[in-house]
Design a protein around this motif. Structure first.
Motif: not given
Length: 356
Positions: A239-247
């Motif tokens: 989920a953290g990786d997905e947040v970084l991609r969204s940013v």
């Protein structure tokens, strides 16, 4: 590249075999070696077409090849006519190599000099393939009676093939080597998770970008995801990786090709923004901050981030600007997070604070 390799290997094998044969032996192997020639010529068209994101019409190529092979069979096994076979084969080869022209010149025009040379070389090869049946037609009228592989026409065509092939493969090797270097550099300069520039690429490109620019000021935006450790701990690293991609997507959506968007490390991002004023940079940062809130985490939580914004007037100020923006980012975190804090500049309000 596999197609272009096949384009050299298959016809070269056929030429090598034919060079050691008599006219009678040429008739016996015409269909088999014709397959090598036809597939090899279509392979070069397919290879060049694929470089431009297209295709060399495989169904049409198959139809042309079948018609040519039937003709080769008839004029070797039923009626032995060497020159008609040569005409059939060379006309079919010219049609096959033509199939890649549309894709090559319909594709995006490259500004790269070597890529333009490669396309021009392919066009020369196509022109040569179209001229070759005319030369053979003239040779038919002359009606040479010597062995084909000992005739001046065969030697002339071998020399022309050799020169064109050496030129084309030389250009292709240079282009391929350059592409490998560019790919390696791209892999070195990009963050593997977000596909943004990494820290190393930023410190290489940012000074050059600032020095060459003649359009307004530059602003440095440092963005840090709020409570990122908590996101990783509660929702997991995926989920953290997905947040970084969204940013990364939000930042890219709000910047132009003249700007630099960088993952500096961890959950910290940097944007080098070409802008007219500090206020313009703060408006851009505020727009990004608002769009982060549209990203929903698990349990309906909103994604938030804090910003530090400073103006840069020269490349020499880059490191000091990063330190200053970092301090402003820390201030944003300390005073409640989810806000944009900027540094004062001349002719603009001191202590400007843009908050949520």
């Amino acid at each position: 590249m596999i197609w272009l390799a096949a384009a050299y290997i298959l016809p070269a094998f056929a030429i090598a075999v034919q060079s050691m044969q008599t006219n009678q032996q040429l008739a016996q192997t015409s269909v088999v070696l014709g397959c090598f020639y036809l597939f090899g010529l279509w392979a070069i068209a397919q290879g060049m077409a694929q470089r431009s994101g297209g295709s060399a019409y495989p169904k049409i190529a198959l139809l042309i090849s079948l018609v040519a092979l039937v003709g080769l069979y008839y004029f070797s096994q039923v009626v032995d006519d060497l020159h008609v076979r040569m005409l059939i084969l060379n006309i079919a080869m010219a049609l096959l190599v033509l199939l890649g022209v549309a894709a090559v010149y319909r594709g995006q025009k490259s500004a790269d000099l070597f890529e333009r040379i490669l396309r021009g070389s392919y066009l020369c090869f196509v022109a040569y393939s179209l001229i070759r049946p005319l030369v053979i037609a003239i040779a038919i009228e002359q009606g040479p009676s010597v062995e084909l592989t000992q005739s001046p026409m065969w030697l002339l065509m071998l020399a022309a093939n050799l020169l064109l092939s050496l030129w084309f493969i030389g250009v292709l090797l240079v282009v391929t080597f350059r592409e490998v270097l560019l790919t390696l550099k791209k892999e070195r300069d990009l963050d593997s998770l977000t596909h943004l520039l990494n820290r190393r690429a930023f410190f290489e490109q940012a000074p050059v970008r600032i020095q060459r620019s003649r359009n307004g000021l530059w602003a440095l935006l440092i963005c840090d995801v709020d409570h990122f450790k908590q996101i990783n701990d509660t929702l997991g690293h995926a989920a953290g990786d997905e947040v970084l991609r969204s940013v990364a997507k939000v930042l890219l959506r709000n910047t132009r090709h003249t700007d630099l968007v960088v993952r500096l490390g961890g959950e910290e991002f940097v944007v080098l923004l070409n802008c007219d004023s500090l206020q313009c940079a703060c408006v851009a940062a505020e727009r990004m901050r608002e769009q982060f809130a549209e990203v929903r985490l698990a349990m309906g939580q909103k994604l938030t981030a804090s910003f530090g914004v400073v103006v840069i007037e020269s490349a020499q100020q880059l490191q000091s600007a990063i330190n200053q923006a970092d301090a402003l980012l820390y201030l944003a975190k300390k005073t409640g997070r989810n806000k944009v804090v900027s540094a004062p500049v001349a002719d603009e309000p001191a202590g400007q604070l843009v908050s949520a």
